[in-house]
Design a protein around this motif. Structure first.
Motif, short mmCIF file in Angstrom:
data_model
loop_
_atom_site.label_atom_id
_atom_site.label_comp_id
_atom_site.label_asym_id
_atom_site.label_seq_id
_atom_site.Cartn_x
_atom_site.Cartn_y
_atom_site.Cartn_z
N SER A 1 29.81 40.51 51.20
CA SER A 1 29.52 39.20 51.78
C SER A 1 30.80 38.42 52.07
O SER A 1 31.90 38.78 51.63
CB SER A 1 28.64 38.39 50.82
N ILE A 2 30.61 37.33 52.78
CA ILE A 2 31.69 36.41 53.11
C ILE A 2 31.65 35.23 52.14
O ILE A 2 30.58 34.82 51.70
CB ILE A 2 31.55 35.90 54.55
N ILE A 3 32.82 34.69 51.83
CA ILE A 3 32.90 33.46 51.06
C ILE A 3 33.35 32.34 52.01
O ILE A 3 34.33 32.49 52.73
CB ILE A 3 33.90 33.56 49.90
N ALA A 4 32.61 31.24 52.02
CA ALA A 4 33.02 30.03 52.74
C ALA A 4 33.21 28.94 51.70
O ALA A 4 32.31 28.70 50.88
CB ALA A 4 31.96 29.62 53.75
N LEU B 1 43.22 26.03 42.62
CA LEU B 1 42.02 26.85 42.73
C LEU B 1 41.92 27.50 44.11
O LEU B 1 41.51 28.66 44.23
CB LEU B 1 40.78 26.00 42.47
N LYS B 2 42.29 26.75 45.12
CA LYS B 2 42.28 27.31 46.49
C LYS B 2 43.23 28.50 46.58
O LYS B 2 42.87 29.56 47.09
CB LYS B 2 42.69 26.24 47.49
N GLN B 3 44.44 28.33 46.07
CA GLN B 3 45.43 29.40 46.14
C GLN B 3 44.99 30.61 45.34
O GLN B 3 45.19 31.76 45.76
CB GLN B 3 46.78 28.88 45.64
N TYR B 4 44.37 30.37 44.19
CA TYR B 4 43.90 31.48 43.36
C TYR B 4 42.78 32.24 44.09
O TYR B 4 42.75 33.47 44.10
CB TYR B 4 43.39 30.96 42.02
N LEU B 5 41.84 31.50 44.71
CA LEU B 5 40.75 32.15 45.43
C LEU B 5 41.31 32.97 46.60
O LEU B 5 40.90 34.12 46.81
CB LEU B 5 39.75 31.12 45.93
N ASP B 6 42.25 32.40 47.36
CA ASP B 6 42.85 33.12 48.48
C ASP B 6 43.51 34.42 48.01
O ASP B 6 43.35 35.48 48.62
CB ASP B 6 43.89 32.24 49.19
N HIS B 7 44.24 34.32 46.90
CA HIS B 7 44.97 35.48 46.37
C HIS B 7 44.00 36.57 45.90
O HIS B 7 44.14 37.75 46.23
CB HIS B 7 45.88 35.05 45.21
N GLN B 8 42.99 36.18 45.12
CA GLN B 8 42.04 37.14 44.59
C GLN B 8 41.21 37.78 45.70
O GLN B 8 40.89 38.98 45.65
CB GLN B 8 41.11 36.46 43.58
N ALA B 9 40.84 36.98 46.71
CA ALA B 9 40.07 37.52 47.82
C ALA B 9 40.87 38.57 48.57
O ALA B 9 40.35 39.64 48.93
CB ALA B 9 39.65 36.39 48.76
N GLU B 10 42.14 38.29 48.80
CA GLU B 10 43.00 39.25 49.49
C GLU B 10 43.16 40.53 48.67
O GLU B 10 43.10 41.64 49.21
CB GLU B 10 44.37 38.62 49.77
N GLU B 11 43.33 40.36 47.36
CA GLU B 11 43.50 41.52 46.47
C GLU B 11 42.27 42.41 46.49
O GLU B 11 42.37 43.64 46.42
CB GLU B 11 43.76 41.04 45.04
N ASP C 1 37.22 26.25 37.46
CA ASP C 1 38.18 27.10 36.77
C ASP C 1 38.25 28.48 37.42
O ASP C 1 37.42 28.84 38.27
CB ASP C 1 37.87 27.21 35.27
N LYS C 2 39.23 29.26 37.00
CA LYS C 2 39.48 30.56 37.64
C LYS C 2 38.38 31.57 37.35
O LYS C 2 38.14 32.47 38.17
CB LYS C 2 40.84 31.09 37.20
N GLN C 3 37.70 31.43 36.21
CA GLN C 3 36.62 32.36 35.90
C GLN C 3 35.48 32.22 36.91
O GLN C 3 34.86 33.22 37.31
CB GLN C 3 36.10 32.13 34.48
N ASP C 4 35.19 30.98 37.31
CA ASP C 4 34.17 30.76 38.34
C ASP C 4 34.54 31.52 39.62
O ASP C 4 33.68 32.12 40.28
CB ASP C 4 34.03 29.27 38.65
N ILE C 5 35.82 31.46 39.96
CA ILE C 5 36.27 32.12 41.17
C ILE C 5 36.20 33.64 41.02
O ILE C 5 35.77 34.37 41.93
CB ILE C 5 37.70 31.66 41.52
N ASN C 6 36.56 34.15 39.85
CA ASN C 6 36.45 35.60 39.60
C ASN C 6 35.00 36.06 39.77
O ASN C 6 34.74 37.13 40.34
CB ASN C 6 36.93 35.93 38.18
N ASN C 7 34.07 35.25 39.30
CA ASN C 7 32.65 35.61 39.39
C ASN C 7 32.19 35.72 40.83
O ASN C 7 31.48 36.66 41.21
CB ASN C 7 31.80 34.59 38.65
N VAL C 8 32.58 34.75 41.65
CA VAL C 8 32.12 34.77 43.04
C VAL C 8 32.84 35.86 43.84
O VAL C 8 32.24 36.48 44.73
CB VAL C 8 32.29 33.39 43.72
N ILE C 9 34.09 36.15 43.51
CA ILE C 9 34.80 37.24 44.18
C ILE C 9 34.11 38.57 43.89
O ILE C 9 33.87 39.38 44.79
CB ILE C 9 36.27 37.30 43.71
N THR C 10 33.75 38.78 42.63
CA THR C 10 33.05 40.01 42.24
C THR C 10 31.71 40.13 42.95
O THR C 10 31.36 41.19 43.49
CB THR C 10 32.84 40.05 40.71
N ALA C 11 30.93 39.03 42.95
CA ALA C 11 29.61 39.04 43.60
C ALA C 11 29.74 39.33 45.08
O ALA C 11 28.96 40.11 45.66
CB ALA C 11 28.92 37.71 43.37
#
Length: 272
Positions: free
Chosen positions: A60-63, A71-81, A44-54
């Motif tokens: 750090s880098i996310i792989a 989920l992929k598109q959401y992670l890409d968008h949040q990471a860029e933001e 879910d998106k909350q998991d992605i929010n958590n890793v983006i914040t961390a």
């Protein structure tokens, strides 16, 4: 002391694929001196929010390996933001497959783990079939999914191996008039056991050929019709006493007999 860099591995499964890739790349920069932190089974998106914040606050880098497109598109968008570097390890190759083979991926998380589990189950079943072949250890009868019984040369061993390749744990026991069958045959569920019979004439041909292949030229009781009839009568009596299904393998290929056994299995839902 050299500072250890951190890479966050994000996956909708365990994340072994991403971890191996990160380690392979890290070797080119830090040797093995990199910390890998897992965010596994992301769904879910909350998991992605958590890793983006961390990742943002630890620089750090996310792989990641995410097969679910939203989920992929959401992670890409949040990471860029958030100014975080996020590297997709899976989609470029998936896109290449799509272009080359004109197919769409099924986008099911955990498919590799499923394949691995199937492989190990198959190996385990094959090892089981070898260990409990030809009545070597009757303790395996209670652990088996399927127990095959019959006289010599009714294809018990090749059937066991064929079914093992389909991930069934199979034990087999030869039935010999002079040898009392193991008591375990009468204590396991009867639908787990399958009796194999064959016509006397067919068995006579098979045993004669077997002796010929082994270099025996003189007549042998092993291939005599009288002996064969005695063995088959004894075997059928044991099968009837157990109350198990019986299959005539006289003119059947291994695959055909196996299909009949599996049909019995599926009809009951289980041999147990």
């Amino acid at each position: 002391m050299t500072k250890q860099e951190t890479v966050y591995v994000v996956s909708d499964s365990v994340g072994e694929t991403a971890e191996l890739m990160v380690k392979a790349v890290a070797c080119q920069f830090f040797g093995q001196d990199v910390v890998i932190k897992h965010f596994s089974y992301v769904d879910d998106k909350q998991d992605i929010n958590n890793v983006i914040t961390a990742s943002k606050y630890s620089h750090s880098i996310i792989a990641y390996t995410l097969v679910l497109q939203d989920l992929k598109q959401y992670l890409d968008h949040q990471a860029e933001e958030e100014g975080v570097i996020a590297v997709d390890l899976m989609y470029p190759l998936m896109d290449a497959f799509t272009q080359k083979f004109h197919m769409e991926p099924n986008r099911q998380p955990g498919k590799m783990r499923t394949l691995d589990e199937n492989y190990f189950k198959r190996v385990e079943a094959i090892e089981f079939a070898v260990k409990y072949d030809d009545g070597q250890d009757v303790r395996g009868l209670k652990q088996a999914d399927i127990v095959l019984i019959g006289v010599s040369r009714t294809s018990k061993t090749p059937l066991s191996m064929y079914l093992a390749n389909k991930k069934f744990k199979v034990a087999n026991v030869p039935l010999i008039p002079e040898v009392k069958p193991p008591q375990e045959l009468f204590s396991i569920p009867k639908n787990k056991c399958v009796g194999l019979i064959i016509s006397p004439e067919k068995l006579n041909q098979i045993r004669k050929q077997r002796l010929k292949n082994l270099g025996f030229t003189s007549p042998s009781n092993y291939a005599s019709l009288d002996r064969i009839l005695e063995e088959l009568t004894c075997a059928e009596n044991i099968m009837k006493k157990i109350g198990c299904p019986i299959i005539d393998v006289s003119n059947k290929a291994i695959e055909e007999t196996a299909d009949l056994i599996l049909a019995l299995f599926n009809k009951r839902g289980s041999f147990a």
